[in-house]
Motif scaffolding. Structure first.
Motif, mmCIF file in Angstrom:
data_model
loop_
_atom_site.group_PDB
_atom_site.id
_atom_site.type_symbol
_atom_site.label_atom_id
_atom_site.label_comp_id
_atom_site.label_asym_id
_atom_site.label_seq_id
_atom_site.Cartn_x
_atom_site.Cartn_y
_atom_site.Cartn_z
ATOM 1 N N LEU A 1 0.824 -1.204 0.000
ATOM 2 C CA LEU A 1 0.000 0.000 0.000
ATOM 3 C C LEU A 1 0.864 1.262 0.000
ATOM 4 O O LEU A 1 0.511 2.257 -0.637
ATOM 5 C CB LEU A 1 -0.949 -0.007 1.203
ATOM 6 C CG LEU A 1 -2.077 0.995 1.180
ATOM 7 C CD1 LEU A 1 -2.917 0.888 -0.086
ATOM 8 C CD2 LEU A 1 -2.960 0.810 2.407
ATOM 9 N N LEU A 2 2.011 1.222 0.673
ATOM 10 C CA LEU A 2 2.907 2.377 0.644
ATOM 11 C C LEU A 2 3.502 2.596 -0.736
ATOM 12 O O LEU A 2 3.833 3.717 -1.100
ATOM 13 C CB LEU A 2 4.017 2.243 1.680
ATOM 14 C CG LEU A 2 3.581 2.367 3.129
ATOM 15 C CD1 LEU A 2 4.793 2.281 4.053
ATOM 16 C CD2 LEU A 2 2.806 3.650 3.377
ATOM 17 N N LEU B 1 0.299 7.474 2.799
ATOM 18 C CA LEU B 1 -0.108 6.788 4.031
ATOM 19 C C LEU B 1 1.073 6.474 4.951
ATOM 20 O O LEU B 1 0.867 5.949 6.046
ATOM 21 C CB LEU B 1 -0.850 5.493 3.696
ATOM 22 C CG LEU B 1 -2.243 5.664 3.109
ATOM 23 C CD1 LEU B 1 -2.813 4.317 2.690
ATOM 24 C CD2 LEU B 1 -3.161 6.341 4.116
ATOM 25 N N ALA B 2 2.266 6.787 4.536
ATOM 26 C CA ALA B 2 3.454 6.453 5.335
ATOM 27 C C ALA B 2 3.362 6.994 6.755
ATOM 28 O O ALA B 2 3.738 6.310 7.710
ATOM 29 C CB ALA B 2 4.723 6.950 4.651
ATOM 30 N N GLY B 3 2.856 8.179 6.912
ATOM 31 C CA GLY B 3 2.728 8.753 8.251
ATOM 32 C C GLY B 3 1.774 7.969 9.132
ATOM 33 O O GLY B 3 2.023 7.797 10.334
ATOM 34 N N ARG B 4 0.697 7.473 8.559
ATOM 35 C CA ARG B 4 -0.271 6.680 9.325
ATOM 36 C C ARG B 4 0.344 5.351 9.746
ATOM 37 O O ARG B 4 0.166 4.912 10.871
ATOM 38 C CB ARG B 4 -1.546 6.427 8.510
ATOM 39 C CG ARG B 4 -2.312 7.666 8.143
ATOM 40 C CD ARG B 4 -2.733 8.521 9.340
ATOM 41 N NE ARG B 4 -3.583 7.760 10.248
ATOM 42 C CZ ARG B 4 -3.611 7.929 11.563
ATOM 43 N NH1 ARG B 4 -2.851 8.818 12.138
ATOM 44 N NH2 ARG B 4 -4.393 7.206 12.312
ATOM 45 N N PHE B 5 1.061 4.696 8.846
ATOM 46 C CA PHE B 5 1.659 3.410 9.180
ATOM 47 C C PHE B 5 2.826 3.569 10.144
ATOM 48 O O PHE B 5 3.205 2.623 10.814
ATOM 49 C CB PHE B 5 2.114 2.677 7.920
ATOM 50 C CG PHE B 5 0.980 2.076 7.127
ATOM 51 C CD1 PHE B 5 -0.282 1.932 7.657
ATOM 52 C CD2 PHE B 5 1.180 1.669 5.838
ATOM 53 C CE1 PHE B 5 -1.317 1.383 6.925
ATOM 54 C CE2 PHE B 5 0.162 1.112 5.093
ATOM 55 C CZ PHE B 5 -1.097 0.969 5.644
ATOM 56 N N GLY B 6 3.384 4.765 10.208
ATOM 57 C CA GLY B 6 4.458 5.024 11.154
ATOM 58 C C GLY B 6 4.015 4.876 12.597
ATOM 59 O O GLY B 6 4.836 4.687 13.492
ATOM 60 N N GLU B 7 2.712 4.916 12.831
ATOM 61 C CA GLU B 7 2.170 4.755 14.187
ATOM 62 C C GLU B 7 2.011 3.288 14.585
ATOM 63 O O GLU B 7 1.790 2.983 15.745
ATOM 64 C CB GLU B 7 0.822 5.463 14.289
ATOM 65 C CG GLU B 7 0.915 6.963 14.077
ATOM 66 C CD GLU B 7 -0.454 7.621 14.009
ATOM 67 O OE1 GLU B 7 -1.430 7.038 14.512
ATOM 68 O OE2 GLU B 7 -0.535 8.720 13.442
ATOM 69 N N ALA B 8 2.111 2.387 13.628
ATOM 70 C CA ALA B 8 1.967 0.955 13.919
ATOM 71 C C ALA B 8 3.213 0.445 14.636
ATOM 72 O O ALA B 8 4.326 0.914 14.384
ATOM 73 C CB ALA B 8 1.746 0.179 12.624
ATOM 74 N N LEU C 1 10.697 0.087 6.748
ATOM 75 C CA LEU C 1 11.820 0.471 5.898
ATOM 76 C C LEU C 1 11.343 1.320 4.728
ATOM 77 O O LEU C 1 11.964 2.340 4.396
ATOM 78 C CB LEU C 1 12.533 -0.783 5.399
ATOM 79 C CG LEU C 1 13.809 -0.587 4.613
ATOM 80 C CD1 LEU C 1 14.849 0.167 5.423
ATOM 81 C CD2 LEU C 1 14.358 -1.952 4.202
ATOM 82 N N LEU C 2 10.244 0.940 4.120
ATOM 83 C CA LEU C 2 9.711 1.724 3.011
ATOM 84 C C LEU C 2 9.276 3.108 3.484
ATOM 85 O O LEU C 2 9.480 4.098 2.773
ATOM 86 C CB LEU C 2 8.558 0.987 2.336
ATOM 87 C CG LEU C 2 8.051 1.575 1.037
ATOM 88 C CD1 LEU C 2 9.177 1.852 0.053
ATOM 89 C CD2 LEU C 2 7.020 0.654 0.410
ATOM 90 N N GLY C 3 8.713 3.200 4.679
ATOM 91 C CA GLY C 3 8.387 4.511 5.241
ATOM 92 C C GLY C 3 9.629 5.381 5.367
ATOM 93 O O GLY C 3 9.605 6.573 5.050
ATOM 94 N N VAL D 1 20.413 4.368 -1.320
ATOM 95 C CA VAL D 1 20.953 3.170 -1.962
ATOM 96 C C VAL D 1 20.993 2.021 -0.959
ATOM 97 O O VAL D 1 20.532 0.903 -1.245
ATOM 98 C CB VAL D 1 22.348 3.433 -2.566
ATOM 99 C CG1 VAL D 1 23.010 2.139 -3.007
ATOM 100 C CG2 VAL D 1 22.246 4.412 -3.716
ATOM 101 N N SER D 2 21.499 2.284 0.216
ATOM 102 C CA SER D 2 21.593 1.259 1.253
ATOM 103 C C SER D 2 20.212 0.775 1.701
ATOM 104 O O SER D 2 19.976 -0.431 1.832
ATOM 105 C CB SER D 2 22.364 1.826 2.447
ATOM 106 O OG SER D 2 22.336 0.925 3.519
ATOM 107 N N LEU D 3 19.305 1.702 1.921
ATOM 108 C CA LEU D 3 17.952 1.338 2.353
ATOM 109 C C LEU D 3 17.223 0.538 1.277
ATOM 110 O O LEU D 3 16.526 -0.444 1.575
ATOM 111 C CB LEU D 3 17.152 2.588 2.710
ATOM 112 C CG LEU D 3 17.615 3.354 3.948
ATOM 113 C CD1 LEU D 3 16.890 4.694 4.047
ATOM 114 C CD2 LEU D 3 17.425 2.531 5.202
ATOM 115 N N ARG D 4 17.395 0.931 0.028
ATOM 116 C CA ARG D 4 16.744 0.208 -1.069
ATOM 117 C C ARG D 4 17.304 -1.207 -1.203
ATOM 118 O O ARG D 4 16.567 -2.148 -1.491
ATOM 119 C CB ARG D 4 16.891 0.978 -2.376
ATOM 120 C CG ARG D 4 15.975 2.187 -2.450
ATOM 121 C CD ARG D 4 16.221 2.999 -3.687
ATOM 122 N NE ARG D 4 15.237 4.063 -3.821
ATOM 123 C CZ ARG D 4 15.391 5.090 -4.640
ATOM 124 N NH1 ARG D 4 16.470 5.187 -5.408
ATOM 125 N NH2 ARG D 4 14.458 6.030 -4.708
#
Length: 139
Positions: free
Chosen positions: A68-69, A75-82, A96-98, A113-116
């Protein structure tokens, strides 16, 4: 609890709990999506079912928040609360995607690059779907 949050406060408020449910109990998550009868959730589920690069099993729904992200990065901010479940790859991938989405706005290319790379190790197919949304040319 997720259903009550949805009924009382709406979909936006329920996203963090929906994400946690997907990671912890994908079959229950899928059942809840059907039970809620929310047109927007139903449309997202159909898109997920049609396009997610998974096995086609109910356990694929653990990846729904990360997917979904990719399709709705706002929606990244909303999922950041999970609450991230570090022992579950789908949960780590969502977090990580957030972080990747946040870093993209900051323009930190070296860290991206590292995160991807880390994200691609968690789910190669979902990583490819994410990269297809980026204006990155591989040469």
């Amino acid at each position: 609890m997720t259903e009550v949050r949805y009924q009382v406060a709406g979909l936006d408020a329920a996203w963090p709990l929906l994400a946690e449910l997907a990671w912890l109990a994908p079959a229950r998550f899928a059942a809840l999506l059907s039970a809620l009868g929310d047109a927007s959730l139903d449309a997202l589920r159909r898109r997920f079912d049609a396009g997610f690069p998974g096995t086609g099993e109910v356990d694929d729904y653990a990846w729904f928040p990360a997917w979904l992200l990719v399709v709705k990065p706002a929606l990244a901010g909303r999922f950041g609360e999970a609450r991230v479940q570090r022992d579950r790859a789908a949960s780590r991938a969502t977090a990580l995607l957030g972080e990747i989405l946040r870093r993209e706005h900051e323009g930190d290319q070296h860290e991206l690059v590292s995160l991807r790379q880390e994200f691609s190790r968690l789910h190669a197919g979902l990583f490819e779907a994410y990269m297809a949304t980026r204006k990155v040319q591989h040469r």
